[in-house]
Write an enzyme that holds these catalytic residues in place. Structure first.
Site, mmCIF file in Angstrom:
data_model
loop_
_atom_site.group_PDB
_atom_site.id
_atom_site.type_symbol
_atom_site.label_atom_id
_atom_site.label_comp_id
_atom_site.label_asym_id
_atom_site.label_seq_id
_atom_site.Cartn_x
_atom_site.Cartn_y
_atom_site.Cartn_z
ATOM 1 N N GLU A 139 34.487 35.365 31.642
ATOM 2 C CA GLU A 139 35.540 36.078 32.353
ATOM 3 C C GLU A 139 36.804 35.221 32.357
ATOM 4 O O GLU A 139 36.959 34.360 33.228
ATOM 5 C CB GLU A 139 35.115 36.352 33.798
ATOM 6 N N SER A 167 39.097 43.052 33.758
ATOM 7 C CA SER A 167 39.808 44.322 33.539
ATOM 8 C C SER A 167 39.135 45.229 32.508
ATOM 9 O O SER A 167 39.811 45.876 31.709
ATOM 10 C CB SER A 167 41.270 44.058 33.171
ATOM 11 N N ASN A 219 30.440 44.380 39.736
ATOM 12 C CA ASN A 219 30.662 43.395 40.798
ATOM 13 C C ASN A 219 31.602 44.028 41.818
ATOM 14 O O ASN A 219 32.788 44.168 41.570
ATOM 15 C CB ASN A 219 31.284 42.131 40.185
ATOM 16 N N GLY A 236 41.151 41.343 37.420
ATOM 17 C CA GLY A 236 41.928 42.098 38.398
ATOM 18 C C GLY A 236 43.401 42.206 38.062
ATOM 19 O O GLY A 236 44.215 42.597 38.897
ATOM 20 N N GLU A 265 36.379 33.697 41.481
ATOM 21 C CA GLU A 265 36.935 33.779 42.842
ATOM 22 C C GLU A 265 36.243 32.778 43.768
ATOM 23 O O GLU A 265 36.856 32.259 44.694
ATOM 24 C CB GLU A 265 36.821 35.219 43.363
ATOM 25 N N LYS A 299 32.539 42.892 44.666
ATOM 26 C CA LYS A 299 33.330 41.935 45.461
ATOM 27 C C LYS A 299 33.225 42.298 46.944
ATOM 28 O O LYS A 299 32.173 42.755 47.370
ATOM 29 C CB LYS A 299 34.777 41.912 44.964
ATOM 30 N N HIS A 331 31.279 32.845 40.100
ATOM 31 C CA HIS A 331 32.422 33.737 39.844
ATOM 32 C C HIS A 331 33.725 32.973 40.072
ATOM 33 O O HIS A 331 33.806 32.136 40.979
ATOM 34 C CB HIS A 331 32.353 34.961 40.763
HETATM 35 P P1 PGA Z 1 37.955 43.157 37.203
HETATM 36 O O1 PGA Z 1 36.962 42.024 37.772
HETATM 37 O O2 PGA Z 1 37.114 44.063 36.326
HETATM 38 O O3 PGA Z 1 38.474 43.853 38.421
HETATM 39 O O4 PGA Z 1 38.994 42.463 36.426
HETATM 40 C C1 PGA Z 1 35.943 41.468 36.990
HETATM 41 C C2 PGA Z 1 35.189 40.453 37.794
HETATM 42 O O5 PGA Z 1 35.797 39.788 38.639
HETATM 43 O O6 PGA Z 1 33.966 40.275 37.615
#
Ligand code: PGA
Length: 234
Positions: free
Chosen positions: A156, A192, A6, A162, A92, A8, A90
């Protein structure tokens, strides 16, 4: 084993082209690989990965085929571009754009109906986990989804996204087993995931792959995670 990157809001068309050209020369046998670039970079990714086993998915999709929805993109438009799937829900999007469980479900349903593969994200926040509400949150988020051959769920935990704070393999396994008891589809772990923790996470019995954010932006770390996935017997 499915490894999805992903991206982003990273990588415009030029960087996407560079990444895809390099990715297509990698040996990724034994693992299903998906990249999810921003909308404006989907066309170049589809073009450059055509003829490979690597699939391209969007990071969101609207529920209507067309209409007065400024700033949105429909499943039909993604299909026209040759896009294979889409992420929905997601954290976010839930956090910054007010996505509700119902919106996520509607997006998923429309995308599946249009023939897209869907990665639906679920997961609890740190406060929810501390209050002991993890299962309640997962139950609520999953209750609106229906199992489908083209659906996978990504667990997640929001506190792990992140942040560099990965769920331990035990925490991930426990949550995945719970998700599995609610819906019979493959479950990816996200939050992560890095080359040095991927093997342990992916080796858990109910972890069917990973949704990778930060570590999917560099070719070396992304392919290392893909290869870790390829080494886990399915
Ligand atoms: P990250 O993000 O691996 O940077 O923690 C995962 C995601 O948001 O799908």
């Amino acid at each position: 084993m499915l490894i999805a990157g992903n991206w982003k809001m990273y990588k415009g068309p030029a960087e996407t082209a560079e990444f895809c050209l390099a990715l297509r020369d990698e040996d990724l046998t034994g693992v299903d690989v998906v990249v999810c670039p921003p909308y404006v970079s989907l066309a170049v990714a589809v073009q450059l990965l055509a003829g490979t086993e690597i699939a391209v998915a969007a990071q969101n999709v609207h529920w209507e085929e067309e209409g007065a929805y400024t700033g949105e993109i429909s499943a039909a438009m993604l299909r026209e571009l040759g896009v294979y799937g889409a992420i929905v829900g997601h954290s976010e999007r839930r956090q910054h754009f007010g996505e509700t469980d119902e919106m996520v479900a509607t997006r998923a349903r429309a995308a599946l109906a249009a023939g897209l593969f869907v990665i639906a994200c679920v997961g609890e926040t740190e406060e929810e986990r501390e209050r002991g509400e993890t299962e309640e949150v997962l139950r609520r988020q999953i209750s609106v989804l229906e199992a489908d051959d083209n659906l996978v769920v990504a667990y997640e935990p929001v506190w792990a996204i992140g942040t560099g704070k990965t769920a331990t393999p035990e925490i991930a396994q426990q949550a995945h087993a719970f998700v599995r008891s609610l819906i019979d589809v493959p479950v990816l772990y996200g939050g992560s995931v890095k080359p040095d923790n991927a093997t342990q996470l992916l080796a858990q019995p109910d972890v069917d792959g990973a949704l990778v954010g930060g570590a999917s932006l560099e070719l070396d770390s992304f392919t290392a995670i893909c290869r870790a996935g390829a080494r886990i017997p399915s």
